[in-house]
Write a protein that holds these residues in place. Structure first.
Motif, PDB file in Angstrom:
ATOM      1  N   SER A   2      24.223  51.172  -5.797  1.00  0.00           N
ATOM      2  CA  SER A   2      23.935  51.798  -4.850  1.00  0.00           C
ATOM      3  C   SER A   2      22.536  51.005  -4.113  1.00  0.00           C
ATOM      4  O   SER A   2      22.159  50.258  -4.662  1.00  0.00           O
ATOM      5  CB  SER A   2      23.666  53.393  -5.034  1.00  0.00           C
ATOM      6  N   GLY A   3      22.044  51.507  -3.161  1.00  0.00           N
ATOM      7  CA  GLY A   3      20.987  50.999  -2.552  1.00  0.00           C
ATOM      8  C   GLY A   3      21.460  49.683  -1.455  1.00  0.00           C
ATOM      9  O   GLY A   3      22.543  49.301  -1.516  1.00  0.00           O
ATOM     10  N   PRO A   4      20.383  49.236  -0.710  1.00  0.00           N
ATOM     11  CA  PRO A   4      20.561  48.300   0.026  1.00  0.00           C
ATOM     12  C   PRO A   4      20.636  46.780  -0.651  1.00  0.00           C
ATOM     13  O   PRO A   4      20.023  46.791  -1.673  1.00  0.00           O
ATOM     14  CB  PRO A   4      19.378  48.426   0.984  1.00  0.00           C
ATOM     15  N   PRO A   5      21.019  45.861   0.138  1.00  0.00           N
ATOM     16  CA  PRO A   5      20.911  44.496  -0.566  1.00  0.00           C
ATOM     17  C   PRO A   5      19.310  44.101  -0.562  1.00  0.00           C
ATOM     18  O   PRO A   5      18.408  44.519   0.043  1.00  0.00           O
ATOM     19  CB  PRO A   5      21.534  43.576   0.413  1.00  0.00           C
ATOM     20  N   GLY A   6      18.952  43.388  -1.898  1.00  0.00           N
ATOM     21  CA  GLY A   6      17.513  43.314  -2.130  1.00  0.00           C
ATOM     22  C   GLY A   6      17.120  44.328  -2.985  1.00  0.00           C
ATOM     23  O   GLY A   6      16.132  44.260  -3.656  1.00  0.00           O
ATOM     24  N   GLU A   7      17.745  45.389  -2.929  1.00  0.00           N
ATOM     25  CA  GLU A   7      17.028  46.507  -3.594  1.00  0.00           C
ATOM     26  C   GLU A   7      18.232  47.440  -4.281  1.00  0.00           C
ATOM     27  O   GLU A   7      18.127  48.638  -4.165  1.00  0.00           O
ATOM     28  CB  GLU A   7      16.084  47.462  -2.830  1.00  0.00           C
ATOM     29  N   PHE A   8      19.443  46.657  -4.969  1.00  0.00           N
ATOM     30  CA  PHE A   8      20.263  47.685  -5.577  1.00  0.00           C
ATOM     31  C   PHE A   8      20.047  48.459  -6.698  1.00  0.00           C
ATOM     32  O   PHE A   8      19.063  47.786  -7.609  1.00  0.00           O
ATOM     33  CB  PHE A   8      21.387  46.323  -5.987  1.00  0.00           C
ATOM     34  N   SER A   9      20.521  49.424  -6.773  1.00  0.00           N
ATOM     35  CA  SER A   9      20.016  50.320  -8.013  1.00  0.00           C
ATOM     36  C   SER A   9      21.446  50.117  -8.895  1.00  0.00           C
ATOM     37  O   SER A   9      22.547  50.428  -8.412  1.00  0.00           O
ATOM     38  CB  SER A   9      19.895  51.830  -7.725  1.00  0.00           C
ATOM     39  N   VAL A  10      21.409  49.705  -9.948  1.00  0.00           N
ATOM     40  CA  VAL A  10      22.604  49.398 -10.869  1.00  0.00           C
ATOM     41  C   VAL A  10      22.617  50.288 -11.951  1.00  0.00           C
ATOM     42  O   VAL A  10      21.210  50.348 -12.709  1.00  0.00           O
ATOM     43  CB  VAL A  10      22.875  48.026 -11.163  1.00  0.00           C
ATOM     44  N   LYS A  11      23.659  50.902 -12.372  1.00  0.00           N
ATOM     45  CA  LYS A  11      23.334  51.778 -13.341  1.00  0.00           C
ATOM     46  C   LYS A  11      24.449  51.231 -14.467  1.00  0.00           C
ATOM     47  O   LYS A  11      25.589  51.115 -14.205  1.00  0.00           O
ATOM     48  CB  LYS A  11      23.987  53.370 -13.174  1.00  0.00           C
ATOM     49  N   LEU A  12      23.734  51.115 -15.763  1.00  0.00           N
ATOM     50  CA  LEU A  12      24.582  50.261 -16.721  1.00  0.00           C
ATOM     51  C   LEU A  12      24.794  51.221 -17.799  1.00  0.00           C
ATOM     52  O   LEU A  12      24.137  52.105 -18.025  1.00  0.00           O
ATOM     53  CB  LEU A  12      23.657  49.305 -17.413  1.00  0.00           C
ATOM     54  N   ARG A  13      26.114  51.362 -18.156  1.00  0.00           N
ATOM     55  CA  ARG A  13      26.510  52.138 -19.424  1.00  0.00           C
ATOM     56  C   ARG A  13      26.828  51.339 -20.681  1.00  0.00           C
ATOM     57  O   ARG A  13      27.495  50.422 -20.576  1.00  0.00           O
ATOM     58  CB  ARG A  13      27.765  52.980 -19.037  1.00  0.00           C
ATOM     59  N   HIS A  14      25.766  51.598 -21.861  1.00  0.00           N
ATOM     60  CA  HIS A  14      25.909  50.702 -22.790  1.00  0.00           C
ATOM     61  C   HIS A  14      26.436  51.583 -24.004  1.00  0.00           C
ATOM     62  O   HIS A  14      26.059  52.439 -24.331  1.00  0.00           O
ATOM     63  CB  HIS A  14      24.314  50.282 -23.382  1.00  0.00           C
ATOM     64  N   ARG A  15      27.744  50.899 -24.623  1.00  0.00           N
ATOM     65  CA  ARG A  15      28.655  51.579 -25.495  1.00  0.00           C
ATOM     66  C   ARG A  15      27.950  51.260 -26.834  1.00  0.00           C
ATOM     67  O   ARG A  15      27.429  50.080 -27.017  1.00  0.00           O
ATOM     68  CB  ARG A  15      29.992  51.145 -25.595  1.00  0.00           C
ATOM     69  N   PRO A  16      28.003  52.240 -27.570  1.00  0.00           N
ATOM     70  CA  PRO A  16      27.265  51.763 -29.051  1.00  0.00           C
ATOM     71  C   PRO A  16      28.047  50.573 -30.028  1.00  0.00           C
ATOM     72  O   PRO A  16      29.229  50.660 -29.901  1.00  0.00           O
ATOM     73  CB  PRO A  16      27.219  53.040 -29.851  1.00  0.00           C
ATOM     74  N   ARG A  17      27.162  49.845 -30.721  1.00  0.00           N
ATOM     75  CA  ARG A  17      27.659  48.678 -31.481  1.00  0.00           C
ATOM     76  C   ARG A  17      27.658  49.251 -32.816  1.00  0.00           C
ATOM     77  O   ARG A  17      28.506  48.722 -33.657  1.00  0.00           O
ATOM     78  CB  ARG A  17      26.746  47.492 -31.195  1.00  0.00           C
ATOM     79  N   TYR A  18      27.131  50.199 -33.063  1.00  0.00           N
ATOM     80  CA  TYR A  18      26.948  51.126 -34.352  1.00  0.00           C
ATOM     81  C   TYR A  18      26.442  49.754 -35.531  1.00  0.00           C
ATOM     82  O   TYR A  18      26.702  50.144 -36.602  1.00  0.00           O
ATOM     83  CB  TYR A  18      28.095  51.434 -35.052  1.00  0.00           C
ATOM     84  N   VAL A  19      25.982  48.995 -35.216  1.00  0.00           N
ATOM     85  CA  VAL A  19      25.190  47.672 -35.908  1.00  0.00           C
ATOM     86  C   VAL A  19      24.206  47.429 -35.274  1.00  0.00           C
ATOM     87  O   VAL A  19      24.148  47.109 -34.058  1.00  0.00           O
ATOM     88  CB  VAL A  19      26.377  46.461 -36.260  1.00  0.00           C
ATOM     89  N   SER A  20      23.047  47.434 -36.040  1.00  0.00           N
ATOM     90  CA  SER A  20      21.674  47.245 -35.302  1.00  0.00           C
ATOM     91  C   SER A  20      21.394  45.785 -35.523  1.00  0.00           C
ATOM     92  O   SER A  20      22.107  45.047 -35.942  1.00  0.00           O
ATOM     93  CB  SER A  20      20.718  48.173 -36.206  1.00  0.00           C
ATOM     94  N   GLU A  21      20.274  45.377 -34.711  1.00  0.00           N
ATOM     95  CA  GLU A  21      19.734  44.006 -34.918  1.00  0.00           C
ATOM     96  C   GLU A  21      19.527  43.383 -36.036  1.00  0.00           C
ATOM     97  O   GLU A  21      19.132  42.361 -36.326  1.00  0.00           O
ATOM     98  CB  GLU A  21      18.628  43.698 -33.759  1.00  0.00           C
ATOM     99  N   ALA A  22      19.336  44.358 -36.980  1.00  0.00           N
ATOM    100  CA  ALA A  22      19.195  44.042 -38.485  1.00  0.00           C
ATOM    101  C   ALA A  22      20.122  43.095 -39.043  1.00  0.00           C
ATOM    102  O   ALA A  22      20.270  42.456 -40.107  1.00  0.00           O
ATOM    103  CB  ALA A  22      18.760  45.207 -39.333  1.00  0.00           C
ATOM    104  N   CYS A  23      21.549  43.226 -38.205  1.00  0.00           N
ATOM    105  CA  CYS A  23      22.524  42.535 -38.829  1.00  0.00           C
ATOM    106  C   CYS A  23      22.229  41.123 -39.081  1.00  0.00           C
ATOM    107  O   CYS A  23      21.545  40.090 -37.828  1.00  0.00           O
ATOM    108  CB  CYS A  23      23.636  42.569 -38.001  1.00  0.00           C
ATOM    109  N   VAL A  24      22.246  40.334 -40.110  1.00  0.00           N
ATOM    110  CA  VAL A  24      22.147  38.817 -40.133  1.00  0.00           C
ATOM    111  C   VAL A  24      23.336  37.925 -40.019  1.00  0.00           C
ATOM    112  O   VAL A  24      23.196  36.877 -40.364  1.00  0.00           O
ATOM    113  CB  VAL A  24      21.443  38.622 -41.440  1.00  0.00           C
ATOM    114  N   GLY A  25      24.602  38.656 -39.657  1.00  0.00           N
ATOM    115  CA  GLY A  25      25.926  38.030 -39.512  1.00  0.00           C
ATOM    116  C   GLY A  25      26.459  37.491 -40.757  1.00  0.00           C
ATOM    117  O   GLY A  25      27.174  36.586 -40.771  1.00  0.00           O
ATOM    118  N   CYS A  26      26.098  38.124 -41.862  1.00  0.00           N
ATOM    119  CA  CYS A  26      26.915  37.497 -43.134  1.00  0.00           C
ATOM    120  C   CYS A  26      28.251  37.851 -43.323  1.00  0.00           C
ATOM    121  O   CYS A  26      28.810  37.127 -44.101  1.00  0.00           O
ATOM    122  CB  CYS A  26      25.818  38.219 -44.300  1.00  0.00           C
TER     123      CYS A  26
END
Lengths: 320, 1118
Positions: free
Chosen positions: B221-245
């Motif tokens: 919403s809002g005007p160009p230059g000042e758009f308000s954007v609503k982001l919906r983050h879905r859970p990953r259920y894995v935290s950044e502690a993941c080392v990718g092993c």
């Protein structure tokens, strides 16, 4: 794995219908018409059969005996008959009647063709007016039955559990107006969906499902080799699917299959262990209809008795 | 007015039809016209100079430009007017090209007359044109890039390099987009990932790019230059502690088609899309609770243990099944298994035999699990009264929490109604005993033969140092249903009959038994009576009468069938009227038939007696099984305890009775009647509530929160092949009659695995916690939840990409039905070195190398049928050529044929590449396929017409690859909806102008790049992304944005606040205020000047700048 499309629900047909009689149905499989009327009664679909209705001209047209203008004129006249009678929804048991009449509707939307047609109609005191054009509805009987399919579960008297059915989709329904088919034109399912609640096993899409029956109107007579080869190919594919009944929605297809089935089996030295019925006949049997009196199965060339025994249609129907 | 009329020849486009000198002569004398000039290209430098000089020399205040469409060159002349300080509305346009010379070529004379009218109209309108105000909005130097594919990454990189903060939003778990899934790219045949990986890394490392994966844009919403954007983050259920092993992947039991590989491989519920994924954190796909888990009273992760059984990991399955419920073997036999009723598989064929699988793991693994005493953590002691399922479960949970627990049981055996109410053949006594013993082994003391109210009192327990008491005494006697003759000899009650039987007695039943009732107890009594009769040497003669029908019957229907197999007669819709005696003994029972009437408060249809249908059954034993009732001895010596309608009053949230410190659960508590699993749930809740009470915490409700239930869609269910449940071996019905052994044998391991494999994994993640146990960094985080974040940005770049046309829509080609028909995208995964086959081409049906491959072009593209799309998908000819080339190079013996419509290779070096691949032996056949038929050996019979030679042929191929076209991705369709952007065919986002503004959209400040705008290859996507970034950078670099001049404005004095304008505005630029002086307000930043509101406004309150009534009328009425 076969793809089983589901036909979308549609509103129940509004008001009554004019049951458009078919030459081939009357001459070859009158039981198809009898079963249709029997089902209409069960579903409380009001219908009329009009004495002034004429042939659609399909047989003559596709044999190049009847010019298109004649076909259109007769379609226009039949539309006038239906609208005048207060039954503007046509219910066609034959897919060629459906396609001829619906195609004529499109031709009649062109002013010059309509004017030419009306000149002829004037001689019999009729006119294909805007009012007629607006009111007339061309529906295959499959569509009319489907609009009432919610009544089926409560009416079942003979379960068809374990009977595997496959649809032979009629070309003149599915291919002339593919965008107006109810459901999936490349995997037409109303016949199987109508039977679903009775416990049948549906086949859905199968190899060569959209291949035609082989009849090709005069091809059946002038090129019988080609016609029968096509029919045989289709019979082989249906046998591979291990179906018990191939259900039909057009009398011409039924003729090609039912009348030639045993002949092809003998000449090809192959066995196709299933029978051909009109959908209306099989559905009516499930709802308790009499195989002879209500479904006219005596006019079939194939022996349908084993199937009738299997579904208990040779003993009086009981609620189960 | 001092106006100049500038006539453009448009390089002959206009002057080739119209006589401009004649037009000049026509307008020269007109009012207000000061000068008239003609030029070949008025929009060019010469024209510009001509206009400037005229304005300077003649003091012009209006320009009449007679040229092309103002849509095309309007901004050019408006800029010239601005530069010459003529204001914002000083140009009037006469469109002589599109409006005249283009369309009336054949009638030059009439065209000339029309041109004169158009010109006169423009001059008349200019008389009324006045300056229009414009507003400035200051800009946020930031942008959101929606879509993390190659176009999105490129745009983000360009923006960041210009010092602009970028939020990159990607709905997948990793950025990379479609390019990450390709094998190689044409025409250079270099590895797609080799080009992409460095860009992925640089995007991840670029400090100004904030990557939001598993995120979608909900609102802009809002005007160009000042758009308000609503982001919906879905859970990953894995935290950044993941080392990718990746330790979590092999232990996850849930397998599903790998969507990253377009379904040609399987993945696990916890997964990382590809090796170089950014971020490298794994993600768990979880759709909520599975229907089975939701339906279970203790929310057992049934999908979890079923998945583990399918994987053959029975010990872990037992852990999952027994965590919430100590009675796995018991519930595996007698549970009402609402989990199975809810099972989505039941909509396809039979529900999964969840209870039987639970029985299998509990019977197989349960006895082998050693139980250690639970450590005592708290000093408080808790007394449990009643050793049934509620009491024993409550004791187990309290022991696990670290309390000292003592269980008091009135009978000489533990188990409650499980032990005394259910016959051995259905629930063997040793099974109950084993599960009770395992609970007691946690260090719980059990005192048998101790009846509350008689041997001890609740008051006494509290005085003796127990800080809390849990009453779970059950309903230990039959309910009474008075019937004439019910005091005759031979009339008995089911609860008492079964108790006598289960405690070792042999109740006496006669030769003709009638059981009254329709619950499980009635069935148990009836089937026990059959066995008692047979044991006494009589032929079974037992009739069960129930006043409603089978549908309303509370008992499990399989019990009825099993009873019938044993010889039970069941009479539905029959109610008793009186018991007739002979002397003091029962002789017969008088019955009456019923019909079903209206539903009662339980929702079940009520029986209505049918007059005149009375009949009599000869009987010598009548068993009443019409409910159970409380034996309330325990209330003696429990001061303050209140009863209500034969049950103990409890607080429904905390389960505490009216006496502080005394709790109650199970059948005895006034919260309805319980099944075994509900009694277990009551025990668990009781323990949690007692813990809260003893820890001095407020007594909060202890019910579990209900979660969203994951259910497969109808479409997903329709795609499942119909099968059936693995049957369980049963002892023959006739043999069962005199036999107290268990009626069913349970599954073998092979049967259990086969049955468990039928599970649809509705919730994807089964919550079995295997990953939690395997993760060395403790990164699994079940507390993550969906979050909403609001950001403000100056510009939006949409790069949401495309998806492959669903080739199943072309029925005749067999995709989705035939094993060996695949799409080019699937083939790309098979040919990718990092793909599931490490680059080996495998025929799906037998994993062999195909010898004869057909690639079929234009599937769903260039297709006039309603099941396809009209557009050309631009990349497919070269995509197929690339794959053919790769196959020919790696498998020279494989024949490759490409069936094409027209070969389109217009890009740089593309035609040369096509010729090269043709020289490698790939056969190109111009023609379309009518149908593909699968032969029994899985090869494919293809009917093909070569449209160059007109020959029809039928050929056999062992692999058919469909070049399915490109359609807008779901993400593109969604963002178009959210951002209010127009779309073109197949859902692609429509650009503002196809030629002059190809990366602008209908909304100022929003730009589009890559395949979100239309089918294109990678270089074109990158070029467009750079162009979109340049447009955004250009806009954001100015520091502010001016509203357009031609926007709508509403006059509040005229407006009646009807709201029509708000409804019709396609941009959402109009809002109606509330209150007494309600009126419409147009946001000039959002308005694109389309004029729809202006046309619809019933009062004329809304006027469009540059299109006032005076201007339009003046132009139209000359």
């Amino acid at each position: 794995m076969n793809i089983v499309s589901k036909t979308p629900d549609v509103p129940r047909v509004n008001g009554g219908v004019l049951l458009f009689r078919s030459c081939l149905v009357s001459a070859e499989y009158p039981g198809s018409e009898a079963a249709t009327k029997w089902l209409f009664d069960r579903f409380d679909i009001e219908y009329t059969v009009h004495p002034e209705q004429t042939c659609c001209t399909g047989l003559g047209y596709y044999s190049e005996l009847v010019p298109v203008a004649t076909s259109v004129a007769l379609a226009a006249r039949n539309a006038c008959v239906a609208v005048e009678d207060g039954h503007p929804t046509m219910s066609y048991m034959c897919s060629t009647c459906y396609a001829i009449n619906k195609k004529a509707r499109n031709i009649l939307s062109v002013d010059s063709y309509r004017a030419d047609t009306n000149k002829v109609l004037a001689k019999v005191g009729r006119e294909y007016t805007d009012a007629v054009a607006d009111q007339i509805q061309h529906s295959h009987t499959m569509e009319i039955l489907w609009s009432a399919h919610e009544s089926i579960p409560g009416l079942i008297q003979r379960r068809l559990d374990g009977i595997k059915v496959a649809t032979h989709p009629a070309c003149h329904y599915c291919k002339v107006f593919p965008d107006e088919v109810m459901g999936d034109a490349e995997n037409f399912m109303i016949p199987e969906d109508l039977l679903e609640d009775t416990g049948v096993i549906k086949t859905g899409l199968y190899n060569e499902k959209t291949t035609h029956c082989g009849a090709g109107f005069r091809q059946r007579f002038v090129n019988p080799g080609i016609a029968v080869a096509v029919t045989r190919e289709k019979l082989r594919r249906l046998a591979q699917e291990k179906v018990d009944v191939c259900v039909h929605m057009c009398p011409n297809c039924a003729i090609q299959f039912d009348r030639h089935h045993s002949i092809i089996e003998a000449s090809a030295q192959e066995r196709y262990p299933f029978v051909h019925l009109h959908v209306q006949q099989l559905l009516a049997l499930a709802l308790g209809a009499d195989p002879d009196k209500d479904c006219g199965l005596g006019s079939h060339s194939q022996d349908v008795e084993p199937l009738l025994e299997r579904i208990g249609a040779r003993t009086p129907a009981v609620t189960r | 007015m001092r106006a100049g009329v500038f006539l453009c020849q448009c390089g002959g486009n206009i002057s080739g039809v119209l006589d401009l000198d004649d037009l000049a002569a026509h307008v020269r004398p007109m009012d207000g016209v000061t000068t008239v000039a003609i030029n070949q290209f008025m929009c060019g430098t010469e024209g510009h100079q001509m206009i400037s000089e005229a304005v300077e020399d003649r003091g012009l205040d209006h320009l009449i430009v007679a040229s092309c469409s103002p849509r095309f060159q309007g901004p050019t002349f408006e800029r010239i007017a601005r530069e010459l300080r003529l204001g914002e509305n000083a140009v009037a346009f006469a469109n002589l090209r599109e409006g005249c010379s283009f369309i009336h070529k054949d009638q030059p004379e009439l065209a000339q007359e029309k041109a004169k009218k158009i010109l006169a109209g423009a001059i008349a309108r200019a008389q009324h044109q006045s300056d229009l105000p414009r507003q400035r909005t200051f800009l946020h130097r930031s942008a959101v890039v929606v879509g993390g594919g190659i176009a999105g990454m490129t745009a983000a990189e360009e923006l960041a390099a210009s010092g602009i903060e970028v939020h990159m939003v990607e709905r997948q778990p990793s950025i990379g987009g479609y390019m990450a899934r390709l094998s190689k790219t044409f025409p250079t045949e270099d590895c797609a990932m080799c080009s992409l990986a460095p860009r992925l890394t640089s995007t991840a490392l670029e400090g100004r790019v904030h990557v939001h994966t598993l995120t979608e844009v909900d609102e802009i919403s809002g005007p160009p230059g000042e758009f308000s954007v609503k982001l919906r983050h879905r859970p990953r259920y894995v935290s950044e502690a993941c080392v990718g092993c990746g330790e979590c992947v092999p232990v996850c039991p849930v397998k599903l088609p790998n969507d990253f590989d377009f379904g040609v491989s399987e993945r696990k519920a916890i997964d990382r899309q590809f090796a170089n994924a950014v971020p490298s954190t794994f993600a768990i796909e979880k759709k909520g609770w599975s229907p089975c888990k939701s339906a279970c009273a203790v929310h057992t992760s049934a999908q979890g243990y079923v998945a583990l059984v399918a994987a053959g990991r029975f010990e872990e399955a037992y852990r999952v099944a027994s965590e919430p419920n100590p009675f796995g073997s018991v519930c595996g036999r007698i549970c009402t298994h609402l989990c199975e009723t809810a099972c989505a598989r039941g909509k396809v064929d039979d529900p999964i035999a969840i209870a039987s699988l639970k029985r299998f793991v509990a019977d197989t693994v349960g006895p082998t699990v050693p139980v250690q005493p639970a450590p005592i953590v708290h000093e408080e002691r808790v007394a449990i009264v009643g050793a049934g399922p509620a009491g024993i479960t409550c004791a187990r949970d309290l022991a696990d929490l670290g309390y000292r627990v003592t269980v008091f049981e009135a009978q000489q055996v533990a188990g409650g109604m499980l032990r005394t109410g259910i016959p051995d053949y259905r629930l063997p006594h040793d099974v109950i005993q084993r599960e009770v013993d395992q609970v007691l082994a946690k260090g719980i003391e059990l005192k048998l033969g101790r009846r509350a109210g008689t041997d001890f009192t609740v008051d006494g327990l509290l005085e003796d140092g127990y800080q809390a008491v849990y009453l779970a005494t059950g309903l230990q006697k039959s309910a009474e249903a008075p019937l004439p003759g019910d005091d005759l000899g031979g009339v008995t009650r089911a609860v008492e009959l079964l108790r006598e039987l289960n405690l070792g007695g042999t109740p006496i039943v006669g030769s003709k038994v009638v059981v009254i009732g329709g619950g499980d107890v009635a069935l148990d009594a009836a089937r026990s009576a059959i066995r008692l009769q047979k044991q006494a040497g009589k032929e079974p003669d037992v009739t069960l009468v129930y006043r409603r029908s089978k549908v309303e019957m509370p008992a499990n229907v399989t019990e009825v069938e099993e009873g019938r197999e044993e010889g039970l007669t069941v009479e539905f819709l029959v109610q008793p009227l009186a018991i007739e005696g002979k002397g003091s003994k029962v002789a017969s029972i008088k019955l009456q038939r019923c019909a079903l009437g209206e539903p009662d408060e339980s929702g079940r249809r009520q029986p209505v007696a049918v007059a005149g249908s009375e009949f009599e059954l000869v009987a010598d034993t009548i068993v009443f099984a019409v409910g159970q009732a409380l034996v309330d001895d325990f209330a003696q010596g429990c001061d303050g305890l209140e009863l209500e309608a034969g049950q103990i009053c409890v607080d429904r949230d905390t389960m505490m009775t009216t006496r502080e410190g005394v709790f109650a659960g199970g059948d005895a508590a006034a919260m309805g009647f319980y099944t075994a699993i509900e009694a277990v749930a009551a025990g668990r809740r009781g323990a949690a509530s007692i813990h809260n009470f003893l820890r001095g915490q407020r007594l909060l409700p202890v019910w579990d929160d209900e979660r969203e239930v994951a259910r497969p869609t109808e479409e997903e269910l329709a795609a499942i092949a119909i099968g059936q449940r693995v049957p369980m071996q049963m002892v023959d019905g006739l043999q069962r009659r005199g036999d107290w052994r268990e009626v069913s044998d349970g599954y073998t391991a092979e049967q259990a695995v086969a049955e468990a494999e039928r599970c649809l994994n509705c919730a994807v993640c089964s919550e079995c916690d295997s990953c939690v146990r395997a993760c060395p960094s403790g990164a699994i985080d079940w507390d993550q939840a969906e979050t909403i974040e609001g950001i403000t940005v100056g510009a939006v770049i949409i790069a949401t990409g495309h998806q492959e046309f669903d080739a199943r829509r072309k029925r005749s080609l067999g995709y989705g039905r035939y094993d060996n028909v695949m799409t080019q995208s699937q083939l790309a995964r098979l040919l990718a070195a990092a793909g599931p086959t490490a680059g080996e081409l495998e025929r799906p049906s037998d994993k062999g190398v195909p010898k004869n491959v057909l690639m079929l072009q234009c599937v769903g593209s260039r297709d006039c049928q309603s099941s396809g799309n009209e557009h050309c998908s631009a990349v497919c000819c070269l995509f197929a050529t690339l794959h053919s080339s790769l196959i020919k190079q790696h498998y020279p013996d494989t024949e490759v044929t490409i069936g094409y419509t027209d070969l389109r290779a217009p890009g740089k070096a593309h035609e040369e590449y096509y010729k090269l691949v043709q020289s490698r032996g790939v056969r190109y056949v111009r023609g379309r396929v009518s149908e593909i038929i699968e032969e029994p050996d899985k090869s494919l019979r293809v009917r093909l017409e070569d449209t160059l030679t007109g020959r029809k042929s039928e050929e056999l191929f062992d692999l058919v690859v469909l070049s399915a076209g490109l359609e807008a991705s779901e993400g593109t369709k969604d963002i178009a909806h959210v951002a209010g952007l127009q779309t073109a065919s197949a859902g692609f986002i429509k650009e503002y102008h196809p030629k002059l503004a190809p990366v602008d959209t209908q909304r100022t400040g929003m730009f589009v790049a890559g395949t979100a705008q239309g089918p294109k290859n990678i270089p074109d996507s990158i070029a467009q992304a750079k162009a979109a970034a340049a447009r955004a950078i250009g806009m954001l670099s100015t520091g502010f944005v001016l509203t357009p001049a031609q926007v709508a404005a509403s006059d509040p004095d005229v407006c009646i606040a009807c709201g029509v304008c708000e409804t019709v505005c396609p941009q959402g630029a109009v809002a109606v205020t509330t209150g007494a002086d309600a009126h419409s307000v147009v946001d000039p930043n959002i308005c694109r000047g389309c004029g729809i509101c202006n046309a619809e406004c019933p009062t004329g309150a809304i006027q469009l700048g540059g299109f006032s009534d005076e201007e339009v009328l003046a132009e139209a009425t000359v």
